[in-house]
Enzyme design. Sequence first.
Site, PDB file in Angstrom:
ATOM      1  N   GLU A 122      36.069  70.482  43.053  1.00  0.00           N
ATOM      2  CA  GLU A 122      36.592  71.693  42.424  1.00  0.00           C
ATOM      3  C   GLU A 122      36.959  71.413  40.967  1.00  0.00           C
ATOM      4  O   GLU A 122      37.254  70.266  40.609  1.00  0.00           O
ATOM      5  CB  GLU A 122      37.852  72.158  43.178  1.00  0.00           C
ATOM      6  CG  GLU A 122      37.618  72.486  44.648  1.00  0.00           C
ATOM      7  CD  GLU A 122      36.975  73.856  44.855  1.00  0.00           C
ATOM      8  OE1 GLU A 122      36.589  74.499  43.863  1.00  0.00           O
ATOM      9  OE2 GLU A 122      36.869  74.270  46.020  1.00  0.00           O
ATOM     10  N   ASP A 138      29.468  67.490  52.733  1.00  0.00           N
ATOM     11  CA  ASP A 138      30.902  67.672  52.971  1.00  0.00           C
ATOM     12  C   ASP A 138      31.209  68.172  54.379  1.00  0.00           C
ATOM     13  O   ASP A 138      30.310  68.582  55.118  1.00  0.00           O
ATOM     14  CB  ASP A 138      31.487  68.634  51.926  1.00  0.00           C
ATOM     15  CG  ASP A 138      30.572  69.823  51.634  1.00  0.00           C
ATOM     16  OD1 ASP A 138      29.680  70.107  52.448  1.00  0.00           O
ATOM     17  OD2 ASP A 138      30.756  70.465  50.588  1.00  0.00           O
ATOM     18  N   ASN A 150      32.898  79.134  40.879  1.00  0.00           N
ATOM     19  CA  ASN A 150      33.731  78.451  39.881  1.00  0.00           C
ATOM     20  C   ASN A 150      33.076  77.146  39.405  1.00  0.00           C
ATOM     21  O   ASN A 150      33.700  76.360  38.713  1.00  0.00           O
ATOM     22  CB  ASN A 150      35.125  78.175  40.449  1.00  0.00           C
ATOM     23  CG  ASN A 150      35.088  77.231  41.645  1.00  0.00           C
ATOM     24  OD1 ASN A 150      34.024  76.780  42.063  1.00  0.00           O
ATOM     25  ND2 ASN A 150      36.247  76.925  42.203  1.00  0.00           N
ATOM     26  N   HIS A 191      31.967  74.738  41.420  1.00  0.00           N
ATOM     27  CA  HIS A 191      32.122  73.560  42.273  1.00  0.00           C
ATOM     28  C   HIS A 191      30.779  73.146  42.863  1.00  0.00           C
ATOM     29  O   HIS A 191      29.890  73.970  43.080  1.00  0.00           O
ATOM     30  CB  HIS A 191      33.206  73.749  43.350  1.00  0.00           C
ATOM     31  CG  HIS A 191      32.846  74.655  44.479  1.00  0.00           C
ATOM     32  ND1 HIS A 191      33.713  75.589  44.989  1.00  0.00           N
ATOM     33  CD2 HIS A 191      31.728  74.768  45.239  1.00  0.00           C
ATOM     34  CE1 HIS A 191      33.143  76.225  45.994  1.00  0.00           C
ATOM     35  NE2 HIS A 191      31.931  75.743  46.174  1.00  0.00           N
TER      36      HIS A 191
HETATM   37  C1  F6R Z   1      28.431  73.369  50.989  1.00  0.00           C
HETATM   38  C2  F6R Z   1      28.860  73.115  49.632  1.00  0.00           C
HETATM   39  C3  F6R Z   1      29.372  74.185  48.737  1.00  0.00           C
HETATM   40  C4  F6R Z   1      28.416  75.369  48.607  1.00  0.00           C
HETATM   41  C5  F6R Z   1      28.972  76.413  47.636  1.00  0.00           C
HETATM   42  C6  F6R Z   1      28.096  77.641  47.604  1.00  0.00           C
HETATM   43  O1  F6R Z   1      28.016  72.168  51.618  1.00  0.00           O
HETATM   44  O2  F6R Z   1      28.814  71.997  49.257  1.00  0.00           O
HETATM   45  O3  F6R Z   1      29.612  73.642  47.477  1.00  0.00           O
HETATM   46  O4  F6R Z   1      27.173  74.916  48.159  1.00  0.00           O
HETATM   47  O5  F6R Z   1      30.254  76.778  48.014  1.00  0.00           O
HETATM   48  O6  F6R Z   1      28.184  78.307  48.816  1.00  0.00           O
HETATM   49  P1  F6R Z   1      27.247  79.533  49.173  1.00  0.00           P
HETATM   50  O7  F6R Z   1      25.862  78.997  49.319  1.00  0.00           O
HETATM   51  O8  F6R Z   1      27.777  80.038  50.493  1.00  0.00           O
HETATM   52  O9  F6R Z   1      27.374  80.513  48.054  1.00  0.00           O
END
Ligand code: F6R
Length: 240
Positions: A143, A67, A136, A138
């Site tokens: 989301e 992303d 959550n 995601h």
């Molecule tokens: C990032 C991504 C997000 C993260 C998620 C967890 O490329 O796709 O879905 O994997 O937000 O983030 P952290 O590792 O910072 O807890």
Amino acid sequence: MRVIICENYEEISKKAADIVASQVILKPDCVLGLATGSTPIGLYDNLVEKNKNGEIDFSNVTTFNLDEYYPLAPDNDQSYRYFMNTHLFDRINIDKARTHVPNGLAADPEAEGKAYDEMIAAHGGIDLQVLGIGQNGHIAFNEPDDNLVAGTHLTGLTENTIEANSRFFESIDDVPRKALTMGMGSIMKARKIILLANGKSKAAVIKEMMNDNVTTSIPATLLKCHPDVIILCDKEAAGM
Ligand code: F6R
């Protein structure tokens, strides 16, 4: 789905790096799917080490990131392209032309998403996808919602995610409200998936991954339908 419970973050990072290294050794021209966020930083540090000591060669590896914020320029220091260059690509012998991150400045985000999925397919698909997970549930920027989008697409960020990601920005107002993200369909096409999770804040969502329910209100639960997923988590995320 296999769950490997590690002692701590260091062990998650080492084990994940061993899995990625095995993939690169088995198939030197493999396609890796990569994530940003805090969780994979230790994995990337370990991969840099393995590249430096000659254990793995990235010269024929291709990568696709999950992303990118939208709109955000690739040279903005908050962009995921910038993150990947800093944490991994600039530190290993990968050919930058083989590294792909959705274009956060694409004039036509819909066309960018379609082209991104086509490019992944043209490279033979993703051999190994690395994932983090949001509190959550995601995955990438998919989301919780009644409906999820299968392919790479432009999406709005939830308040929960904007708040969680604001720690990387000077102010919460600076967090972009949109992102280009691979869809759950793009992700589920990967042949093998490893999901990394550490810390107490992930315990509730990891618990949801352990039961047999699949729901779009916790997008990560869709991974239960994939035949080859390994969850690497520490004791805190495992609720121990
Ligand atoms: C990032 C991504 C997000 C993260 C998620 C967890 O490329 O796709 O879905 O994997 O937000 O983030 P952290 O590792 O910072 O807890």
